[in-house]
Structure formats: C-alpha cells, structure tokens
Design an enzyme around this catalytic site. Structure first.
Site, short mmCIF file in Angstrom:
data_model
loop_
_atom_site.label_atom_id
_atom_site.label_comp_id
_atom_site.label_asym_id
_atom_site.label_seq_id
_atom_site.Cartn_x
_atom_site.Cartn_y
_atom_site.Cartn_z
N ASN A 396 0.86 -1.18 0.00
CA ASN A 396 0.00 0.00 0.00
C ASN A 396 0.91 1.24 0.00
OD1 ASN A 396 -1.87 2.03 0.43
ND2 ASN A 396 -3.03 0.89 1.96
N HIS A 433 -7.17 0.35 11.79
CA HIS A 433 -7.80 -0.93 11.43
C HIS A 433 -8.96 -1.25 12.39
CE1 HIS A 433 -4.37 -1.67 8.77
NE2 HIS A 433 -5.04 -2.72 8.28
#
Length: 504
Positions: A396, A433
C-alpha cells in the site's frame, strides 16, 4: 661426382619420365619394354628424397582425416559430463514457468470442484437486491450519503485556516489548534453517527469511515506542506524534500503552469487533492499529457466486474460457510473450529486478492487517469516479500508514503529511536484498522488491533531466522492465515450477536 655414361643415361631417363608424367603419359625409353621402364622409374623415384616428401604430403591428409574420424567415433562413446540436477540449488536453473502454469491449472480445477459442490449443496444464492440492503435499511434514510456531503465542511475549514495563516491574520499556534480540532471532529463525528443512527448499515459505516479517514490523512498532509512552505518563506527549512514539495518561483524559471505558495490555496487545488489517489500533498503534482479513453474504459470494466464478482462470491461461498461454522464455534469444538477456519481461509484470501486488484489497480488507476495524475505507483512487488516489513512497505504505497513522510521521519528528527518509531507506526495502523472494523459493526473486540501489533514480533522473527523462499512462504502464510483471521473473528462475533438464532 660420377660422370660415367651409365649415370648420364640414367639421368636422361629420369628427366624424360618426369616430363612425360607432367604431360599425363609415361614414354618408355628406347629399347626397353613398358613394364621394365615403369619398374625402373618407381625404383628411381623411391631413391629420390624429394619424391618421398611428395608422397608423404599426398598420404598425410588422408591419414589425418582417418585419425580424426576415428577420434570422433571414440568421443561419441562418452555421454556424461559434470553437471547438477535442475531442481538443485546449484544448477542455476530458474525457468519454472511450466510449474507455475501447473499450479494455476490445479488451482482452477480444485476451486471449480468446490464451486460445483457449493452449487449442488446450497443452490444459487446470489441476490443483487441484497447488495442494496447492505447500504440501506430504510429507503427514506440515507445517513451514509449525508455524511459524505457533510465532509465538505471539514475540507473548507482546512482551506480557510491555511488562507488566514498565509496572510498572517492568525498565529501558527491558533492555526495548529484549529487543524487539530477539525481532524479530531472528522474522526469522532462520523463514528458517533454510525453508532447512534439505527438506519446505518455496517457496509455503509465502513464506506463512510473509510472516506473520513482518508480525508483526515490528506488534511494532515495539507497542513504540514503549507507549514513547510511558510517556513521556507522565512528561511527556516533546510530539507530538500520540503523544498520540492513547495518550490519557490525561481525553481520553475518562468513556467506559468506551476503554482507557488500561497497561490495554491484555491478551491480547485484543494478539491483536486481531495479526489487525487494520494495521501501526500504537493503544490504541483506530476500530470499526464492526456486522458487515454481506452485505458479508462478498461479500468472501469474491471471495477464493475470485480465488484459483482466480490459480492457474488461472498453470497455464494463465504456466507454459507460462516453460517455452518456458528455451532462449532459456540460449542468450542476445537477440531471442527479449526476445520471451519481453514475452509474460510481460502475463499477469504481469494476475495482479499480480488479486492487488492480491483482497488489498488483498477480503481486508483481509473481515478488517476481521469484526473491526469502522473504518479501511478500504488503498489510494488509485495508478493516477492521475504520479510514482513517489506510487505507492509510495498503493498500500500500511498499509506506507506504518508507514514514515512509525516509520521516516521518527523519522529526520527525529534530524536526518537527507529524501534520506537516503527512501533508507533504499527500502533497508528492498528488503531485505524480497529476503528474501521469495530465502529461499523458496533462491537469492540480488538482483533484487528491485536493482529496489527502482532506484526512486530512476527517481523522480528521472520527477519532474523528466515531467509529467501522460507521468508516469502512465511509472509504468504501470515497473509492467508494471520490477517484474515481477525476479520473472520469479527464476522463470527457479529453473526453470533445478530443471527445466532438462525443458525442450526
């Protein structure tokens, strides 16, 4: 020297014979028969040293050819030489394309069997109407869409704050406090709406919180870069990366297409950055020359295809396995729990790979092409990762660039050690997250947070004890089993809390 008549006659005969030989015929001497002349000539030639050399030269090529032929026949009898087997590491052989094709064929066949078994057992479960219900409970209530519209307020607050700071009408401390309050509200306000509004669905909550998280990271970068530009204008910054992020007018040498601070503080520039597929702000992004319509259409088709495929496989494959795993998990049957989790790991991993391609390749490239955004490096070769750290640095790239530029390096410049800085980066990632999973599901289990923090000891172990293919296998195992494991736990807990009465 012999001057006898006999020797003179012999010399004359030799000359006559050699002359006749050059002409192609041999003339016998007068008074002698032909056989006797030939025998005498042969005997005379055999006594000549030059004649022997001529004979040797004639015979030598033939003998040499014969010896070469014989040598080749002997060498043909040897068929061995020193060499390694192809599958040995010392052979240097690297072309395993056929093995890769075999793996793909076996993967397709095995999953085709599973898909056929699923159809025979459950029938066709794909229902496009259920996709709408994932985002809407009440057709007259659209909380997710309303929150997306409200996000413009936070963008405008950041823009006007930077305008006032550029003019000097507010102090740096006041501007910093306004930015902090603005970003804090960006994270808490949508979370409160998701938790308190009954019509907000989990899918809608993930979508909204994802947008607000991205915008908060963008606005943090926007704040930092404009601060660096003000520091440059007062000759306080010395870093090359900062000077390239906010270059002066002399840097472009009369290029009117580029902007300089504070000419970047416009609505157009702000909203271009808000939609651009990056988290790191610059005054002048690299731009492509034109929009390629064929490339744009291909990415659009891929997006639509993978969205339908993800939804269909989730309905047809994932949900039945999850529903059938409720009772073993409630009864704490360890063997059956392990079997169910392994059954879930394969489809979960395949869906994760499809999501990666559809988002990081298709969607981000579609947005970049539409905006003529030049930097298309959204990921690197994370599939070749031999360490866990390399995976997180390359799968990412937009998030990695933001963490490196605005979080990790600033901590190092303040004297924080590398270990503490890396741990802080993982802690920040673990927080987001957990934020993106627990809040939409309206339950707090800390599975995602624990999974992200567990990457630290895993990274240390893989980096210290595993190398090469073993390290790559460990990374793949952590992706297939480790990371989806937390997601599976959340799905299980959510189904237990809301649908346990429907499970057998």
């Amino acid at each position: 020297m012999d001057n006898s008549p006999t020797s003179g006659a012999l010399t004359r005969r030799r000359r006559a014979t050699l002359t006749a030989g050059r002409a192609g015929t041999v003339q016998p001497a007068s008074g002698a028969s032909a056989p006797a002349s030939a025998s005498l000539l042969a005997a005379d030639l055999s006594r000549e040293p030059g004649a022997a050399a001529v004979r040797d030269r004639r015979e030598r090529p033939a003998a040499r050819s014969e010896r070469r032929k014989h040598g080749n026949e002997i060498s043909d009898l040897g068929c061995h030489k020193k060499q390694e087997s192809l599958l040995s590491s010392g052979s240097g052989y690297k072309n395993y394309r056929g093995v890769l094709n075999w793996c793909v064929v076996m993967l397709v066949l095995s999953n085709s069997r599973l898909f056929l078994e699923n159809l025979l057992r459950y029938g066709i479960l794909v229902d496009p109407i259920q996709v709408i219900s994932l985002f809407l409970k009440d057709p007259y209530s659209w909380p997710a869409a309303c929150l997306v519209i409200v996000s413009n307020v936070f963008i405008l607050v950041a823009l006007h704050t930077e305008r006032h700071l550029s003019k000097g009408s507010v102090s740096e401390l006041v501007g910093f406090l306004v930015h902090c309050i603005n970003m804090a509200i960006m994270l808490t306000f949508p979370a409160a709406v998701v938790l308190l509004v009954p019509s907000m669905t989990p899918a809608g909550g993930v979508f909204v919180l994802g947008i607000y998280t991205i915008l908060s990271l963008k606005l943090y970068s926007y704040k930092d870069v404009n601060l660096w530009c003000r520091e440059l204008s007062t000759a306080k910054a010395k870093k090359l990366s900062r000077s390239l992020s906010c270059p002066s007018a002399q840097y472009f040498k009369g290029d009117n297409s580029k902007v300089c601070y504070p000419g970047n503080l416009t609505m157009r520039d702000m909203y271009y950055f808000a939609f651009a597929p990056t988290l790191c702000y610059e005054l002048n992004f690299p731009r492509s020359a034109e929009i390629r319509m064929s490339f744009l259409l291909r990415r659009l088709v891929e997006m639509l295809f993978f969205i339908q495929l993800l939804v269909g496989l989730t309905q047809q494959w994932m949900i039945p396995i999850i529903q059938s795993s409720m009772k073993p998990l409630e009864d704490m049957d360890l063997s059956r729990m392990t079997e169910r989790l392994l059954r879930l790991a394969v489809p979960n991993h395949l869906l994760w790979l499809m999501f990666f391609y559809s988002f990081f390749h298709s969607s981000l490239n579609f947005t970049a092409e539409l905006l003529r955004f030049g930097d298309r490096q959204f990921y690197k070769d994370w599939w070749n990762s031999e360490t866990v750290t390399y995976f997180w640095q390359n799968w990412n790239i937009p998030v990695h660039k933001w963490c490196l530029r605005h979080f990790y390096k600033p901590m190092l410049r303040r004297g924080v050690s590398k270990i503490v800085s890396q741990s802080a980066v993982f802690f920040l990632s673990a927080f987001f997250h957990e934020y993106l999973v627990s809040v939409p599901l309206r339950m707090f289990r800390l599975w995602a947070f624990a999974g992200m923090m567990a990457q630290l000891p895993l990274a240390w172990f893989v980096g210290r004890f595993l190398r090469g293919n073993y390290g790559n296998a460990a990374v793949w195992l952590s992706i297939i089993i480790g990371q989806p494991f937390a997601v599976l736990m959340y799905v299980h807990d959510y189904y237990v809390m809301n649908y346990s009465h429907k499970a057998d």
